[in-house]
Design an enzyme around this catalytic site. Structure first.
Site, PDB file in Angstrom:
ATOM      1  N   LEU A  11       0.830  -1.216   0.000  1.00  0.00           N
ATOM      2  CA  LEU A  11       0.000   0.000   0.000  1.00  0.00           C
ATOM      3  C   LEU A  11       0.861   1.261   0.000  1.00  0.00           C
ATOM      4  CD1 LEU A  11      -2.863  -1.031   2.449  1.00  0.00           C
ATOM      5  CD2 LEU A  11      -3.030  -0.655  -0.020  1.00  0.00           C
ATOM      6  N   GLY A  12       2.008   1.200   0.697  1.00  0.00           N
ATOM      7  CA  GLY A  12       2.886   2.366   0.742  1.00  0.00           C
ATOM      8  C   GLY A  12       3.467   2.675  -0.635  1.00  0.00           C
ATOM      9  N   LEU A 136      15.467  -4.743  -5.449  1.00  0.00           N
ATOM     10  CA  LEU A 136      16.547  -3.795  -5.162  1.00  0.00           C
ATOM     11  C   LEU A 136      17.552  -4.557  -4.312  1.00  0.00           C
ATOM     12  CD1 LEU A 136      17.514  -0.678  -5.063  1.00  0.00           C
ATOM     13  CD2 LEU A 136      16.725  -0.841  -2.697  1.00  0.00           C
ATOM     14  N   TYR A 215     -12.684 -10.512  17.767  1.00  0.00           N
ATOM     15  CA  TYR A 215     -11.467 -10.843  18.515  1.00  0.00           C
ATOM     16  C   TYR A 215     -11.857 -11.973  19.444  1.00  0.00           C
ATOM     17  CZ  TYR A 215      -9.576  -6.599  16.611  1.00  0.00           C
ATOM     18  OH  TYR A 215      -9.133  -5.645  15.742  1.00  0.00           O
ATOM     19  N   ASP A 299       5.070   0.617   6.382  1.00  0.00           N
ATOM     20  CA  ASP A 299       5.592  -0.209   7.473  1.00  0.00           C
ATOM     21  C   ASP A 299       7.108  -0.096   7.620  1.00  0.00           C
ATOM     22  OD1 ASP A 299       2.998  -1.013   7.849  1.00  0.00           O
ATOM     23  OD2 ASP A 299       3.416  -3.166   7.802  1.00  0.00           O
ATOM     24  N   GLY A 308      -7.503  -2.081  14.919  1.00  0.00           N
ATOM     25  CA  GLY A 308      -7.964  -0.721  14.632  1.00  0.00           C
ATOM     26  C   GLY A 308      -7.831  -0.412  13.152  1.00  0.00           C
TER      27      GLY A 308
HETATM   28  C1  LIG Z   1      -2.838  -9.684   9.736  1.00  0.00           C
HETATM   29  C2  LIG Z   1      -2.783  -8.237   9.387  1.00  0.00           C
HETATM   30  C3  LIG Z   1      -3.962  -7.506   9.315  1.00  0.00           C
HETATM   31  C4  LIG Z   1      -3.926  -6.156   8.993  1.00  0.00           C
HETATM   32  N1  LIG Z   1      -5.093  -5.458   8.921  1.00  0.00           N
HETATM   33  C5  LIG Z   1      -5.073  -4.145   8.613  1.00  0.00           C
HETATM   34  C6  LIG Z   1      -6.281  -3.377   8.487  1.00  0.00           C
HETATM   35  O1  LIG Z   1      -7.389  -3.895   8.665  1.00  0.00           O
HETATM   36  N2  LIG Z   1      -6.185  -2.063   8.142  1.00  0.00           N
HETATM   37  C7  LIG Z   1      -4.973  -1.458   7.920  1.00  0.00           C
HETATM   38  O2  LIG Z   1      -4.960  -0.256   7.596  1.00  0.00           O
HETATM   39  N3  LIG Z   1      -3.811  -2.154   8.020  1.00  0.00           N
HETATM   40  C8  LIG Z   1      -3.830  -3.464   8.356  1.00  0.00           C
HETATM   41  N4  LIG Z   1      -2.678  -4.175   8.425  1.00  0.00           N
HETATM   42  C9  LIG Z   1      -1.407  -3.481   8.152  1.00  0.00           C
HETATM   43  C10 LIG Z   1      -1.121  -3.368   6.669  1.00  0.00           C
HETATM   44  O3  LIG Z   1      -1.263  -4.614   6.038  1.00  0.00           O
HETATM   45  C11 LIG Z   1       0.298  -2.825   6.485  1.00  0.00           C
HETATM   46  O4  LIG Z   1       0.423  -1.646   7.248  1.00  0.00           O
HETATM   47  C12 LIG Z   1       0.578  -2.521   5.022  1.00  0.00           C
HETATM   48  O5  LIG Z   1       0.678  -3.721   4.299  1.00  0.00           O
HETATM   49  C13 LIG Z   1       1.882  -1.761   4.878  1.00  0.00           C
HETATM   50  O6  LIG Z   1       2.148  -1.564   3.523  1.00  0.00           O
HETATM   51  P1  LIG Z   1       3.617  -1.316   3.027  1.00  0.00           P
HETATM   52  O7  LIG Z   1       3.503  -0.991   1.581  1.00  0.00           O
HETATM   53  O8  LIG Z   1       4.310  -0.367   3.908  1.00  0.00           O
HETATM   54  O9  LIG Z   1       4.369  -2.705   3.248  1.00  0.00           O
HETATM   55  P2  LIG Z   1       4.099  -4.144   2.628  1.00  0.00           P
HETATM   56  O10 LIG Z   1       2.665  -4.366   2.337  1.00  0.00           O
HETATM   57  O11 LIG Z   1       4.784  -5.097   3.541  1.00  0.00           O
HETATM   58  O12 LIG Z   1       4.843  -4.117   1.231  1.00  0.00           O
HETATM   59  C14 LIG Z   1       6.261  -4.108   1.131  1.00  0.00           C
HETATM   60  C15 LIG Z   1       6.630  -4.662  -0.241  1.00  0.00           C
HETATM   61  O13 LIG Z   1       8.011  -4.426  -0.477  1.00  0.00           O
HETATM   62  C16 LIG Z   1       8.530  -5.550  -1.204  1.00  0.00           C
HETATM   63  N5  LIG Z   1       9.984  -5.553  -1.042  1.00  0.00           N
HETATM   64  C17 LIG Z   1      10.674  -5.647   0.122  1.00  0.00           C
HETATM   65  N6  LIG Z   1      12.002  -5.564  -0.126  1.00  0.00           N
HETATM   66  C18 LIG Z   1      12.152  -5.408  -1.466  1.00  0.00           C
HETATM   67  C19 LIG Z   1      13.285  -5.267  -2.322  1.00  0.00           C
HETATM   68  N7  LIG Z   1      14.537  -5.253  -1.833  1.00  0.00           N
HETATM   69  N8  LIG Z   1      13.084  -5.139  -3.648  1.00  0.00           N
HETATM   70  C20 LIG Z   1      11.808  -5.152  -4.159  1.00  0.00           C
HETATM   71  N9  LIG Z   1      10.703  -5.288  -3.391  1.00  0.00           N
HETATM   72  C21 LIG Z   1      10.871  -5.407  -2.062  1.00  0.00           C
HETATM   73  C22 LIG Z   1       7.829  -6.730  -0.551  1.00  0.00           C
HETATM   74  O14 LIG Z   1       7.857  -7.861  -1.397  1.00  0.00           O
HETATM   75  C23 LIG Z   1       6.424  -6.178  -0.338  1.00  0.00           C
HETATM   76  O15 LIG Z   1       5.577  -6.451  -1.427  1.00  0.00           O
HETATM   77  C24 LIG Z   1      -2.672  -5.526   8.744  1.00  0.00           C
HETATM   78  C25 LIG Z   1      -1.492  -6.270   8.821  1.00  0.00           C
HETATM   79  C26 LIG Z   1      -1.529  -7.594   9.144  1.00  0.00           C
HETATM   80  C27 LIG Z   1      -0.241  -8.372   9.245  1.00  0.00           C
END
Ligand SMILES: Cc1cc2nc3c(=O)[nH]c(=O)nc-3n(C[C@H](O)[C@H](O)[C@H](O)COP(=O)(O)OP(=O)(O)OC[C@H]3O[C@@H](n4cnc5c(N)ncnc54)[C@H](O)[C@@H]3O)c2cc1C
Length: 505
Positions: A11-12, A136, A215, A299, A308
């Site tokens: 998502l980020g 990367l 929960y 993250d 939440g």
């Molecule tokens: C069980 C669970 C339930 C959740 N429920 C909720 C919810 O209801 N609502 C909510 O808002 N949030 C929720 N979250 C949190 C949410 O899923 C995370 O905050 C979100 O996925 C963060 O997104 P991100 O893009 O930062 O990281 P990520 O989704 O972890 O994406 C990181 C990406 O980077 C890629 N990557 C890493 N290193 C490299 C590299 N060197 N080269 C290329 N690619 C790379 C990975 O493959 C991955 O696809 C939940 C989390 C969990 C674990």
């Protein structure tokens, strides 16, 4: 040279790429997996996220992908039909109608596996390049840019790409953050869980069309259950205990199914398990969100308990914030100093998110942790719509320094989200600031004659909502935050000086 490399298509990363591309920035997004994640994880978009997604012109698609959000219920219970310990949300309609008074953007309930492709599609429509199965491997930065060493996983081919900036949206374990040696602070690890995604017909147990989050505090285990917004698709979580010598391997499918049958009151349940994996419930915020030309989002910058549903939302909000600032610097609209505002603004928002999530975690899953160390939260609506922004991109007025304000009482004070009103033109203020910097003014100060190169709208008789009087004006940033306000009549020189100051020119 590419403008920005974004690492990670969660998502980020997808939101950062989309918001950059729609502002005309040249973006390359690399993701080491073959596609976006099939895990439904984050299942909700709060109104601040929806405001940004509306600006990204994907809000309708996201709203259509989820349940009508009014059908959302949250309980803490021993099992689906067992003793209810707390009812957290019984009638989401109440919450929705309340929040509609401050934001018209709505509340989404699409899941992460639905949202990421929508954002990516929009990013590519605006010209972003997306490369899956591309990792990367390492990077170096110098005064002029970042050199990224990429690996095409299928062919094993290595490639070097130069970019002006690198955005690390590479998740909780963030290899980029690790390489930069940026430590994290906070509560740290809280508990360990096995995540399960499964398909099963649960129509006899749950009313059709409703979305339930339970929960589960059962004598046999602690966990959670959520039915996602597609027929027969569900998420389950079971807490396990490495401190007692347990590991993920101690939970074969047979044991998982046994616990699911107990928690779901479904002794005959025959789930089709699609995915299982361990994950750590944790609260950690990176000490620095920037190192030179490298920025952390999502993250990678902070991880919060999912209790939440705020982590994925925060990732999208990080992406929006960083994107408008990077775009302003890359196009020369702002000086590089604007980028220094990303960390203080988003880090204090992250602290709010972590406080909320921790409080929810203790209440819903770990009552034994209750005590003075757990921060008292301000409430989710205030934590997302009422956060104070303190940085050089805001000209503050004397204030009590409180980090948040009740969004129902915001008064146009700089640093807070601008009040939402419908303007005399019929436009929502949200759609005005969504298009860029905006000056909203009372009708009698002559501000309509000032040319500062930004949008102008009259507030008509609604100037009191912004605290500017009939002659004054309010300067709104592209994220809807009030940057400055005055009750004085039009003064072009002052406005231009203010703009230069908040844009670090
Ligand atoms: C069980 C669970 C339930 C959740 N429920 C909720 C919810 O209801 N609502 C909510 O808002 N949030 C929720 N979250 C949190 C949410 O899923 C995370 O905050 C979100 O996925 C963060 O997104 P991100 O893009 O930062 O990281 P990520 O989704 O972890 O994406 C990181 C990406 O980077 C890629 N990557 C890493 N290193 C490299 C590299 N060197 N080269 C290329 N690619 C790379 C990975 O493959 C991955 O696809 C939940 C989390 C969990 C674990």
């Amino acid at each position: 040279m590419t403008d920005v490399i974004v690492v990670g298509a969660g998502l980020g990363g997808t939101s950062t790429a989309m918001f950059l591309a729609m502002r005309g920035v040249d973006v390359l997004l690399v993701e080491r997996h073959q596609g976006t994640s099939p895990h439904p994880r984050a299942a909700g978009q709060h109104p601040r996220t929806m405001e940004f997604l509306r600006i990204g012109q994907v809000a309708d698609e996201i709203l259509a992908a989820g349940h009508p959000p009014s059908a959302f219920r949250i309980k803490v219970a021993e099992s689906l039909r067992g003793k209810v310990i707390h009812t957290i949300v019984e009638d989401f309609d109440d919450v929705l109608s309340h929040v509609e008074q401050v934001s018209p953007a709505g509340w989404g309930s699409a899941t992460q596996d639905q949202v990421e492709p929508i954002l990516l599609n929009q990013a590519t429509k605006h010209g972003a390049t997306v490369r899956f199965a591309t990792e990367l491997v390492s990077f170096e930065q110098d005064a002029d840019g970042v050199t990224a060493n990429l690996l095409d996983i299928a062919s094993g081919r290595a490639e070097q790409v130069r970019a002006k900036y690198l955005v690390a949206a590479d998740g909780n374990r963030s290899p980029v953050r690790e390489r930069l040696g940026i430590p994290r602070s906070g509560f740290g690890g809280l508990s360990n869980h096995i995540g399960i995604v499964f398909d099963a017909d649960m129509s006899e147990l749950l009313p059709d069309g409703e979305q339930w989050l339970y929960y589960l505090q059962n004598p046999a285990f602690t966990g959670a259950y959520i039915n996602v917004n597609r027929q027969d698709r569900h998420i389950f979580a079971i807490e396990y205990h490495p401190e007692k010598g347990e590991s993920f391997a101690d939970y074969p499918h047979s044991r998982i199914i046994e616990l699911m049958r107990i928690g779901l009151d479904a002794p005959d349940l025959q789930p089709e398990i699609l995915w299982t994996g361990p994950w750590e419930m944790a609260a950690r915020i990176a000490d620095r969100w920037r190192d030179g030309r490298v920025f952390l989002v999502g993250d990678a910058a902070k991880v919060t308990p999912p209790t939440g549903g705020l982590g994925g939302n925060a990732a999208v909000c990080d992406g929006f914030d960083l994107a408008w600032k990077l775009a302003a610097v890359l196009t020369g609209e702002a000086g590089p100093g604007l980028l220094d505002t990303y960390e203080p603004e988003r880090k204090s928002a992250a602290e709010m998110v972590v406080n909320e999530s921790l409080f929810n975690y203790v209440q819903r899953m770990a009552p034994h942790l209750a005590g003075p160390d757990i921060p008292t939260p301000v409430g989710p609506i205030q934590a997302v719509l009422g956060v104070r922004h303190t940085s050089s991109a805001v000209i503050p007025e004397p204030n009590d320094g409180s980090p948040t304000m009740d969004p129902f009482r915001i008064s146009g004070e700089p640093g807070f989200r601008a009040p939402h009103v419908v303007l005399p033109t019929g436009e929502s203020t949200l759609d005005v600031w969504g298009a860029g910097w905006a000056l909203l003014a009372g009708p009698d100060g002559g501000w309509d004659k000032v040319d500062a190169g930004i949008q102008y709208r009259s507030l008509g008789d609604q100037y009191d909502r912004f605290g500017v009087g009939p002659e004054g004006a309010s300067l709104i940033r592209p994220d809807g935050i009030v940057a400055w306000r005055t009750t004085d009549k039009a003064d072009e020189v002052t406005l231009k000086n203010v703009l230069r100051q908040v844009l670090s020119c």
